[in-house]
Every structure is written in C-alpha cells, then in structure tokens.
Scaffold this motif. Sequence first.
Motif, PDB file in Angstrom:
ATOM      1  N   TYR A  90     -30.005  -3.022  -5.445  1.00  0.00           N
ATOM      2  CA  TYR A  90     -28.826  -3.987  -5.466  1.00  0.00           C
ATOM      3  C   TYR A  90     -28.944  -4.828  -3.922  1.00  0.00           C
ATOM      4  O   TYR A  90     -29.512  -4.702  -3.080  1.00  0.00           O
ATOM      5  N   LEU A 128     -24.434   5.180  -2.377  1.00  0.00           N
ATOM      6  CA  LEU A 128     -24.508   3.824  -1.391  1.00  0.00           C
ATOM      7  C   LEU A 128     -25.467   4.159  -0.189  1.00  0.00           C
ATOM      8  O   LEU A 128     -26.098   3.413   0.294  1.00  0.00           O
ATOM      9  N   ILE A 153     -19.673   7.173  -4.878  1.00  0.00           N
ATOM     10  CA  ILE A 153     -19.798   5.882  -4.102  1.00  0.00           C
ATOM     11  C   ILE A 153     -20.513   6.423  -2.832  1.00  0.00           C
ATOM     12  O   ILE A 153     -21.525   5.588  -2.811  1.00  0.00           O
ATOM     13  N   LYS A 210       0.782  -1.255  -0.036  1.00  0.00           N
ATOM     14  CA  LYS A 210      -0.009   0.045   0.002  1.00  0.00           C
ATOM     15  C   LYS A 210       0.806   1.198   0.121  1.00  0.00           C
ATOM     16  O   LYS A 210       0.363   2.372  -0.089  1.00  0.00           O
ATOM     17  N   GLU A 221     -19.354  -0.948   2.997  1.00  0.00           N
ATOM     18  CA  GLU A 221     -18.364  -1.858   3.353  1.00  0.00           C
ATOM     19  C   GLU A 221     -16.834  -1.067   2.956  1.00  0.00           C
ATOM     20  O   GLU A 221     -16.784  -0.549   2.130  1.00  0.00           O
ATOM     21  N   ILE A 264      -7.948  -6.038  -4.372  1.00  0.00           N
ATOM     22  CA  ILE A 264      -7.984  -6.710  -3.264  1.00  0.00           C
ATOM     23  C   ILE A 264      -8.801  -7.662  -2.926  1.00  0.00           C
ATOM     24  O   ILE A 264      -9.722  -8.261  -3.947  1.00  0.00           O
ATOM     25  N   GLU A 300     -11.196  -8.439  -0.844  1.00  0.00           N
ATOM     26  CA  GLU A 300     -12.686  -8.387  -0.648  1.00  0.00           C
ATOM     27  C   GLU A 300     -13.214  -7.861  -2.111  1.00  0.00           C
ATOM     28  O   GLU A 300     -14.429  -7.455  -1.926  1.00  0.00           O
ATOM     29  N   ILE A 301     -12.305  -7.513  -3.171  1.00  0.00           N
ATOM     30  CA  ILE A 301     -12.643  -6.977  -4.289  1.00  0.00           C
ATOM     31  C   ILE A 301     -13.134  -5.472  -4.508  1.00  0.00           C
ATOM     32  O   ILE A 301     -12.564  -4.845  -4.878  1.00  0.00           O
ATOM     33  N   GLY A 302     -14.234  -5.340  -3.421  1.00  0.00           N
ATOM     34  CA  GLY A 302     -14.977  -4.000  -3.146  1.00  0.00           C
ATOM     35  C   GLY A 302     -15.561  -3.375  -4.578  1.00  0.00           C
ATOM     36  O   GLY A 302     -15.379  -2.414  -4.846  1.00  0.00           O
ATOM     37  N   LEU A 303     -16.137  -4.055  -5.267  1.00  0.00           N
ATOM     38  CA  LEU A 303     -17.102  -3.886  -6.492  1.00  0.00           C
ATOM     39  C   LEU A 303     -18.073  -2.813  -6.043  1.00  0.00           C
ATOM     40  O   LEU A 303     -18.548  -2.820  -4.679  1.00  0.00           O
ATOM     41  N   PHE A 304     -18.401  -1.948  -6.871  1.00  0.00           N
ATOM     42  CA  PHE A 304     -19.508  -1.104  -6.462  1.00  0.00           C
ATOM     43  C   PHE A 304     -20.870  -1.395  -6.495  1.00  0.00           C
ATOM     44  O   PHE A 304     -21.318  -1.616  -7.813  1.00  0.00           O
ATOM     45  N   PRO A 305     -21.429  -1.946  -5.711  1.00  0.00           N
ATOM     46  CA  PRO A 305     -22.866  -2.563  -5.550  1.00  0.00           C
ATOM     47  C   PRO A 305     -23.941  -1.754  -6.218  1.00  0.00           C
ATOM     48  O   PRO A 305     -24.586  -2.329  -6.957  1.00  0.00           O
ATOM     49  N   ALA A 351     -14.105  -2.195   2.004  1.00  0.00           N
ATOM     50  CA  ALA A 351     -13.435  -2.458   0.781  1.00  0.00           C
ATOM     51  C   ALA A 351     -13.806  -1.584  -0.359  1.00  0.00           C
ATOM     52  O   ALA A 351     -13.058  -1.430  -1.124  1.00  0.00           O
ATOM     53  N   VAL A 352     -15.113  -1.395  -0.426  1.00  0.00           N
ATOM     54  CA  VAL A 352     -15.656  -0.581  -1.452  1.00  0.00           C
ATOM     55  C   VAL A 352     -14.934   0.499  -1.442  1.00  0.00           C
ATOM     56  O   VAL A 352     -14.434   1.161  -2.667  1.00  0.00           O
ATOM     57  N   TYR A 402      -5.327  -2.138  -9.012  1.00  0.00           N
ATOM     58  CA  TYR A 402      -5.356  -2.414  -7.730  1.00  0.00           C
ATOM     59  C   TYR A 402      -6.611  -3.542  -7.617  1.00  0.00           C
ATOM     60  O   TYR A 402      -7.684  -3.233  -7.964  1.00  0.00           O
ATOM     61  N   SER A 420     -24.204  -8.135  -7.281  1.00  0.00           N
ATOM     62  CA  SER A 420     -24.809  -8.933  -6.235  1.00  0.00           C
ATOM     63  C   SER A 420     -25.567 -10.282  -7.336  1.00  0.00           C
ATOM     64  O   SER A 420     -25.476 -11.201  -6.542  1.00  0.00           O
ATOM     65  N   ARG A 430     -11.355  -4.922 -13.788  1.00  0.00           N
ATOM     66  CA  ARG A 430     -11.577  -3.181 -13.502  1.00  0.00           C
ATOM     67  C   ARG A 430     -10.002  -2.880 -13.024  1.00  0.00           C
ATOM     68  O   ARG A 430      -9.753  -1.794 -13.766  1.00  0.00           O
ATOM     69  N   GLY A 468      -8.102   3.401  -3.949  1.00  0.00           N
ATOM     70  CA  GLY A 468      -6.853   2.820  -4.570  1.00  0.00           C
ATOM     71  C   GLY A 468      -6.583   2.819  -6.156  1.00  0.00           C
ATOM     72  O   GLY A 468      -5.712   2.801  -6.533  1.00  0.00           O
ATOM     73  N   MET A 469      -7.942   2.940  -6.894  1.00  0.00           N
ATOM     74  CA  MET A 469      -7.662   3.064  -7.946  1.00  0.00           C
ATOM     75  C   MET A 469      -7.826   4.432  -8.571  1.00  0.00           C
ATOM     76  O   MET A 469      -7.554   4.657  -9.958  1.00  0.00           O
ATOM     77  N   GLU A 498     -11.997   1.625  -0.007  1.00  0.00           N
ATOM     78  CA  GLU A 498     -10.469   1.098  -0.289  1.00  0.00           C
ATOM     79  C   GLU A 498     -10.394   0.911  -1.822  1.00  0.00           C
ATOM     80  O   GLU A 498      -9.300   1.840  -2.197  1.00  0.00           O
ATOM     81  N   SER A 499     -11.309   0.246  -2.354  1.00  0.00           N
ATOM     82  CA  SER A 499     -10.707  -0.023  -4.023  1.00  0.00           C
ATOM     83  C   SER A 499     -11.178   1.375  -4.513  1.00  0.00           C
ATOM     84  O   SER A 499     -10.399   1.570  -5.495  1.00  0.00           O
TER      85      SER A 499
END
Lengths: 368, 234
Positions: free
Chosen positions: B234, B159, B155, A48, B134, A84, A86-91, B136-137, A82, A137, A151, B143-144, B139-140
């Motif tokens: 979602y 959300l 975001i 990081k 979340e 991770i 937990e992936i962290g996709l935007f739901p 992770a959402v 990048y 989802s 991505r 991070g991007m 952070e990604s």
Amino acid sequence: MVIKLENLTKIFQPGDAPAVDNLTLEVDEGDTCVLVGPSGCGKTTTMKMVNRLIEPTDGKIYVENEDVSKKNPIQLRLNIGYVIQEIGLFPHMSIAENIATVPRELRWPKQKIQERVDELLSMVGLDPELFRNRRPSDLSGGQRQRIGVARALSADPPLMLMDEPFGALDPITRSYLQNEFLRIQEKIKKTIIFVTHDIDEAIKMGTKIAIMREGKLVQYATPDELLSAPADEFVVNLIGGNYSIKRLHLIRVEEILKEPFTVSPEDSLDEAKEVMEKSQLELVLAVNGEKHLEGLVTPSSLRKEGERVGDVMDTPDLTVDSGATLNDALSVMLTNGEGYALVVGDENRLQGVVTLNAIMEALQDNEK
Amino acid sequence: MELLYSMGHYFMLAASSNPQEGEPWFFEPFFAYLVRRWDRILVMTLEHFELILVATAIAIAIGVTVGVIISYYEPIAYPVINVTQVLMTIPSIAMIAMLIPLFGIGFNNGVAALVLYMLLPLVRNTYTGIREIEPAVLESAKGMGMSELRVLTKIKLPLALPVIMAGIRVAVVLGVGIGAIAAYIGAGGLGSLIFNGIERVNYPMIWTGAIFISIIAIVLDLILGWGEKRLYRY
C-alpha cells in the motif's frame, strides 16, 4: 434518536480552564446539529464525549434517553457512525474491507456484508465493480472521503458524528460532496452531530446550529434564526457581513427551479425556433426521450447551418446538481458570465433551469 | 591485513606440504574438502539453521510482545529499548560466557545468547512500527467500535508488519554471524568448522565454515528482503 447533553463539562488538567463548560443541548431526531466555533472552543471535545472517546468530567449525555456512561463503549460506538477530517481509512485493507469494518465487528453473514458494501458504494456515487477491490492509496481525496462516509453508514447507525468531514478537500470537491451528502441525508434521515469551524458550511449543512465559544454555548438556533437574530457581537463577527449572500447557502436550487423549454435533438430547427419564441429566456434545451440532457440551443446556434437540432446544439456546461444551493448556482453563473444555470439530477437527467432573476426573487421572499 | 597474512601463511603451508611449483592453493583443496566431507558440512549447515530458526522464533515471540507492551506504556519504552541496546554491545564471547551458569554449555546457551542479541531490532522495530501508524487510522478504528484487542490484531500489527519484518531481517542476519561464535561452547553449527579449523590449522575447513556462513546470511537476507518488499503493497 434524540440526544441530550446535560450540564456537560470537561476539564483536561485540574486547574485548567474547562474545555467544555456546563453545556446543555438537545438534538432532535433527524436533525443535523452543527457545532461551530473558533478552534479551541470545545466543539470536537463535545462530539467525542458522545461516543465516549473522551469521558466527561461532569454532566450527562443521553442517547435515546439512555445514559451513555452506563453503556458498554464498544456497543455504543458500533451504533454510532463516525467520520473524521483525516478519514483514517485502513491502508492495508481494500475499499470493500474498509467499508465492512463495522458489519464485520457485528458478525454479519458474508453475503449480507457484500451486498451492503455494493449498495453503499453506489450510494456515494462510486461504481462497486471498479472500486470494491482498490486500496485507499489508489483514490483521490474526494473519493476517500466518500468511502469514509460509506464506512460510517455501513451498519445503518441512527446517529452519526462527523468531525470536519469535508475540511481537507478543495473548495469545488467540498461543495460537491456537501451537496451529495445533503441528498443522501434527505433519504436516510440520520440524526447528525457535525463539527466545523466554517460558518458557511454550518449554514449549508445544519438544520440546527450550536455556536460555541470557550466551551460555552453562545447560541442554538436554526440557520435562518441565526442570520436574522444573532445573539451577540461574537455571533455577528463569526457570521461576518453579507447576510444576503450567506442566505444563498440556505436555499436549494430545487426550490426555485423553472420548468425548461425542451426540444428533441431530432426536431427541426424551425420547431426549435418556435419553442424559443415561447420561452422568454432565449434558451432551449435538447433532451432525449428519458429527459437526459443532450445539448443547449441558443439564438446563435440557430443561425448555424444544419437541419436538425442535434446538428447545431452546443454542449451544456453550466450545470449544477439538484442538491446544490443558490450559492453554487450563482457561482456557476458568475464564472461563465451567463444568467442561468441548468439543474441536473442522477444520470444527467434535466430537472430545470435556475435564472439570476429567480435567485433575486427568492432572496427577497426570504428576507421577509 | 590479517586476511592477507593468513592467505600468505596458507600459501606457505600449502607450498611446504606440496613443494611443487604452481600447485593450486585455494580452489582444489577447498573443493576436495567439500567433496570429502559434504555429509558433515550438510549436518553442520542444518545445525546452524536450527540454531537460527529456534532463536529467531523465540526472539520474535519475546521481542514483538515486549514491543507491543511498551507501545502502551510510553514512559517505559525508552528504558526498555536502552536495555536491549546495552545487551547488543556486550561482546558475543562474553555474553556466551556469562550465560554458562544459567544454561550450561551447548545448544541452549547458544540459543539464549542469540535471542538476547536479536531483541533490540525486534523490540525497537515493533515499537516504532506501531508508533508510526497515522493517529487518524487508530482514532477511526476506535471510534467505529473496535475493541483494543481487535485494533491491535486487525490494524496495529498488520500495519507495523513491514517495519517488524525489517527488524526480523536484521535480527536473522545478525544471528547467522553470532551463531558461529556459539560453536565455541558446543552449540554446533558451521562455527565448529572454523574453530576446529583454527585448532588444526586446516584452511579448507576454515574457508568452508566462513563461506557457508556468509552464503546463509546473504541468502536469508535476500529472501527476507524480498518478503519485506512484498509487504509494502500500500
């Protein structure tokens, strides 16, 4: 894209032991450098600091000879993929919108973004027509992780940071995605920093492995060197026993493929018998004109009633993909109690056969 | 009990002015009043809506902004939420009285009081909505290479929107009821019917005010509830 870490140190709370301690490391262009070690060894912290999600207490990081601390962190990150665990996709966004995140930040024209999204979806093995408009989802864990990789690749960054990207998947999906990623990496040749706590994954994925312990670099070597000359007791324990079995992760089935004996489903049984006698394997594969694998012919299927190969052949189920390691192939053989595995590429195209003997020979060569 | 008493009282009153046996006491006088004064009722309903709309708009602007700010400064989050919680416990009539020196009497005072009441659900839900995303959402996204402003607008707020919408719904329904009290200091709206009705012992008038306020609250609650569900895709 060469990355240099110089005397990198990170201390989170003054007085605490450093999370990363005077780490110096160089990653060459096109290398996959795997940072591996027990939890708390500072591997994620190190990663990081490269895209400045964490600022180092001391030391420097150079990406392509540029000091990252002098670069705008946003610009820096837009040029680094990048991924991770937990992936962290935007739901709240569709798959296409998720993949388009970085191109959108870079203000690419709409048409170019759309084409790129479809290209990436196909690259990670998902049909764009089917997946473009779905929501995260709606996807399985393995599919989500593919989207995560797509991505990260969207703006074609020369450098990728991957933090346990396959860690949350079941073993079968994990090994499948690892193979798939290795195949993609062969084409795209990114420089990758890959974090994992799984030494098997490190041996499989890495061209270089950096073993870390309590913030310090213990050994930095190729997987082969690591297995033949571990630096100290810690590395030996981390690798665990069974060096020969670990080597199975190092060799790909492509390297020891045997040309298969093939017939067409239209051929008569007599022709098949002839081919089988020529092969020492008692195994003949039925393929169509474009080498798509259709079926499997064994001595027992030849005893069945029928005129053509197509009438008597069995469904081939002992298959591995061409990016698989010997470990994957061996696992398929052991599961099915057979001494061979079929290697297929894209679109079920037959590439060859791997046998138990071939695996043993390969290991003996490798030991020398 | 009180309701029974007032209904009994109403019946007696109706009986005394209309001595005949079996005289209708509720529907006919009530509908007669609706028909006779529909123009006035319409104006007051619109006034009531205006009060709620203006107050809700201001409260969303302030509440969401405060909620976003405290999501960045964790140490002040709970003190700020507690302050909005204390505001909510002040009796509405006292709140309106306290605001007279600042806003005088009339529409502005009503709006100010409503805004203060609406802050708690808005601030708290905005804060919770953002905090519950979340990690992770986020952070990604960071991070991007998304800037903090882009993360917030692309975001975090989208959300948190379903949770914020739930807060807006609570705030609006709360506002419809408290808005009736604001008529006491001349802010207008259906509350005037209730206060005037009490003064004049005019029951059809009180019923009209009360029923229309309830209808507005229920209808707005249903509409916003429907909108909220649509957001949970979602």
